[in-house]
Motif scaffolding. Structure first.
Motif: not given
Length: 788
Positions: A496-497, A527-530, A535-536, A599-601
């Motif tokens: 799904k992700l 979890e980091c991917f989510k 943010h993306a 940036l994305l975290t």
């Protein structure tokens, strides 16, 4: 009677009829024709005696509705018109000539007509001051649309104007463009006057062919060209295919037996008939011929043992890829005309089910696996006007082969397996710089290698089985890591992700930045991917960084950059999706892995700590951090710079930090102006030497030429006045005393100095510790010396 183009256009329009072909003299293979014709035209203009005239012979046509309609001679007229237009541009006479030059128009395509109109309204002063080549300048204009690249008439005109890089047998460039002949010629004003004179040395004879029985020019054209219908290229090609014998010694042993020969005219034809008739077009020769040529090209690339360069040298490759104007037989086809090829074609046509071929992130962008007829407009009685067969890009050639691989290998169509295969294919072609022949060949060979895995590509990618092809290695590595996640223990959640991330048009399948920390290694951290995906999705839309985040994201990137190389010579101010993906998210030299991860975290971009650059020499590091501070912490990037160049942080921005002649500058690529930072004053916070020196209250900077942004002056050269004298501080770090016409004042024999300078000037590079007051004293002394 004799006519000149100028005299006709002053009185009436010249309209190239819609039935005419495109501007053929501009085709790439007409270099020698252009070289001869342009050479004769320019020679006639160069001859002051008037003896070397040039007759372009008869131009046949009709005069109707206040316009001349050339039926024979439009090629020569177009070339002559382009010569007039070029000289009008070079001599800055386009504005006064626009009225009659715009009387020449093409009815063949609306794009050609609009292009000619735009040419007549071009800013000649901007071009003549740009230093750019003419064709580059034209393509850089806002009115030059991408669709113009598909119009053969426009492309032909550009070749006639600018020429090509084609060389002769002695490797000498062939002069086949007007600019190649005249770019360095200082007599263009004389040539322009001769073109407009009553005794213009270039002329033609117009023959009015109007016939009472055929009053319309289209009818007349048809009558003039009716010489009996010939077989089409495809009909000749098909006849040769059916009669082809691989072994010349056994002419009766044909490659196509009775069954396969019948397929060509029946079952295979039905595939193309279905496509054409669905649009109300009842012919198939053109699209059938185009398909087979594409197929044979892919087959040649996929099956030959030659390397890329050797493959490109094969005559058959050059014929199928570049395309001959006319079919002239099957010579060279023996390499692809094999029983294996025919067997594969049989399987393909038997199994092809019309599956929709489109990138999964944009399902409306359908790729025509079966070539289509492009319909321009609807004519009388709902008949269609067909202008051409759909073209194919490098990416689509690779996709075409991948589709063939699936249907040829898999006897039974499985929708899920096909979608998995095509997702892999689209991810690879979209994210592998597939924009040239070499890349296209590499992609085709990669898919050929994996054709036997097309029924279960996900499981294969998740395995450790090696892939020989090195094409798109980075994207393939990402695909293999994602496949492992999709076949692992959390496959449902990852599915799904990953699908959600891949389907973002900003990413278009490449989501490596969501799978990394601060290095190129992929990590399994759901979890980091989510967090990164969230943010993306916030920062990016389909085509760019969202406008409300563009500035804060760019300034945050600069604030946390660890290395000077991440800032200098990098186009990091362009917020388009393509630029961010190529220059930042997936860049490897330099890489921004750590910065992108941060940036994305980060929960708040504005609260990211400023990171000082610590590598390099001490003075260098201090300079770098001053610039980082200026960009990241002030409103420098927010100010509207010189009006012609738009915002610094924007979609399509070409701004960059750049070293020019030893001076650090900031300006858009190939522009004439810049912010010059020069040497940094170490005692002041992000203030720069030239800029701080000129801030003295007794110095008056010319604000019309040199606007100021956060204390930084705009322009390669800063013009200023002090104590009644004019000066210019150049980007070479030299200050010049100016004369009354604002040019550097030359030294004469009475004013020679020890350096033997040509001009009255101050070499600031040699005065690193000079103060503002010291500068004023030297300016005064320089002016006094010049006045003695």
């Amino acid at each position: 009677m004799f006519q000149t183009l100028y005299n006709i256009l002053r009185q009436q329009r010249i309209e190239i009829p819609i039935i005419q072909r495109d501007y053929a003299q501009g085709r790439e293979n007409k270099v020698y024709l252009r070289e001869r014709l342009l050479g004769k035209m320019i020679k006639a203009l160069q001859d002051k005696s008037g003896k070397d005239t040039l007759s372009l012979d008869f131009v046949y046509g009709t005069n109707e509705h206040g316009a001349m309609w050339p039926l024979d001679g439009q090629q020569r007229l177009t070339t002559l018109w382009l010569l007039h237009w070029y000289l009008a541009v070079r001599t800055n006479n386009l504005a006064s000539a626009e009225g009659w030059l715009s009387q020449f128009t093409y009815e063949t395509r609306t794009t050609s007509r609009d292009f000619c109109k735009s040419l007549c309204n071009m800013d000649t002063e901007a071009f003549n001051q740009s230093g750019m080549k003419l064709v580059d300048f034209i393509k850089d204009q806002t009115w030059f649309y991408s669709k113009y690249k598909q119009d053969p008439t426009i492309q032909g005109m550009l070749r006639t104007l600018g020429g090509t890089n084609i060389t002769n047998s002695e490797n000498v460039d062939i002069q086949d463009g007007i600019e190649e002949f005249l770019a360095d010629d200082n007599n263009c004003s004389e040539y322009w006057e001769r073109l407009l004179a009553d005794d213009c040395p270039i002329y033609f004879l117009f023959k009015d062919m109007k016939d009472e029985n055929l009053p319309l020019s289209d009818d007349l054209y048809i009558k003039m060209n009716a010489r009996g219908k010939q077989l089409t290229d495809f009909e000749n090609f098909k006849a040769d295919l059916i009669g082809y014998a691989p072994n010349e010694d056994k002419p009766n042993e044909k490659l196509f037996n009775h069954k396969t020969a019948s397929l060509i005219d029946n079952e295979w034809t039905d595939v193309f008939w279905k496509e054409a008739s669905s649009k109300g077009i009842f012919k198939v020769d053109d699209i059938y011929y185009k398909f087979l040529r594409r197929y044979f090209l892919d087959r040649l690339i996929a099956t030959t043992s030659r390397n890329v360069q050797e493959t490109q040298q094969i005559n058959l490759y050059q014929d199928l890829y570049k395309g001959k104007e006319n079919y002239d037989g099957l010579k060279g086809y023996d390499e692809v005309l094999t029983s294996e090829t025919i067997n594969s074609l049989e399987k393909l046509f038997a199994r092809w089910n019309g599956a929709k071929i489109a990138p999964y992130w944009e399902e409306t962008d359908v790729f025509a696996f079966i070539p289509e007829y492009v319909v321009k407009e609807t004519g009388k009685d709902d008949e269609h006007t067909v202008v051409e067969v759909s073209s194919i890009s490098q990416k689509q050639r690779a996709v075409f082969h991948a589709v063939c691989c699936y249907f040829e290998y898999n006897e039974i169509f499985n929708k899920e397996q096909f979608e998995q295969w095509m997702r892999f294919v689209w991810n690879v072609v979209e994210n592998s710089s597939l924009n040239n022949e070499e890349a296209m060949i590499g992609a085709i060979r990669l898919f050929e290698e994996l054709r036997s895995k097309s029924d279960n590509i996900l499981q294969f990618l998740a395995s450790d089985e090696k892939i020989r092809s090195s094409f798109a290695a980075k994207q393939v590595e990402e695909e293999r890591f994602k496949a492992k996640l999709l076949c692992g223990k959390n496959r449902e959640e990852w599915l799904k992700l990953i699908r959600e991330a891949e389907e973002m048009q900003f990413f278009k399948g490449n989501i490596a930045c969501l799978l990394r920390y601060d290095s190129k290694e992929f990590v399994e951290d759901i979890e980091c991917f989510k967090v990164k995906l969230l943010h993306a999705s916030t920062y990016f839309d389909d085509k760019e960084v969202r406008k409300e985040y563009a500035l804060s994201l760019t300034k945050a990137l600069i604030r946390i950059a660890h290395h000077w190389e991440q800032l200098v010579e990098q186009y990091i101010y362009d917020t388009s999706a393509d630029a961010w993906k190529e220059k930042i998210l997936h860049s490897t030299n330099p890489n921004y892995y750590k910065e992108v991860h941060t940036l994305l975290t980060a929960d708040n971009l504005d609260e990211l700590d400023f990171i000082s650059i610590e590598d390099g020499e001490r003075d260098w590091v201090k300079s770098a951090n001053h610039i980082k501070m200026l960009f990241a912490e002030s409103k420098f990037l927010e100010e509207e710079p010189y009006y012609r160049y738009g915002k610094i942080v924007s979609n399509g921005s070409e701004w960059r930090l750049h070293w020019t002649a030893g001076v650090l500058t900031f300006f858009p690529y190939r522009r004439n102006y810049a912010y010059c930072f020069d040497w940094i004053d170490t005692d002041s916070n992000y203030s720069f030497r030239r800029n701080i020196m000129l801030s003295h209250p007794n110095i008056e900077v010319d604000s019309d030429v040199n606007s100021c942004n956060q204390g930084i002056f705009w322009n390669w050269r800063v013009y200023f006045n002090y104590n009644g004298n004019s000066f210019m501080w150049g980007y070479d770090n030299i200050i010049y005393l100016l004369n009354r016409i604002n040019e550097p004042k030359k030294r004469d024999s009475n004013h020679k100095n020890e350096r033997d300078d040509k001009y009255f000037c101050i070499h600031m590079n040699e005065l690193p510790d000079i103060s503002q007051q010291g500068l004023l004293i030297r300016l005064t002394h320089l002016a006094e010396e010049a006045s003695m």
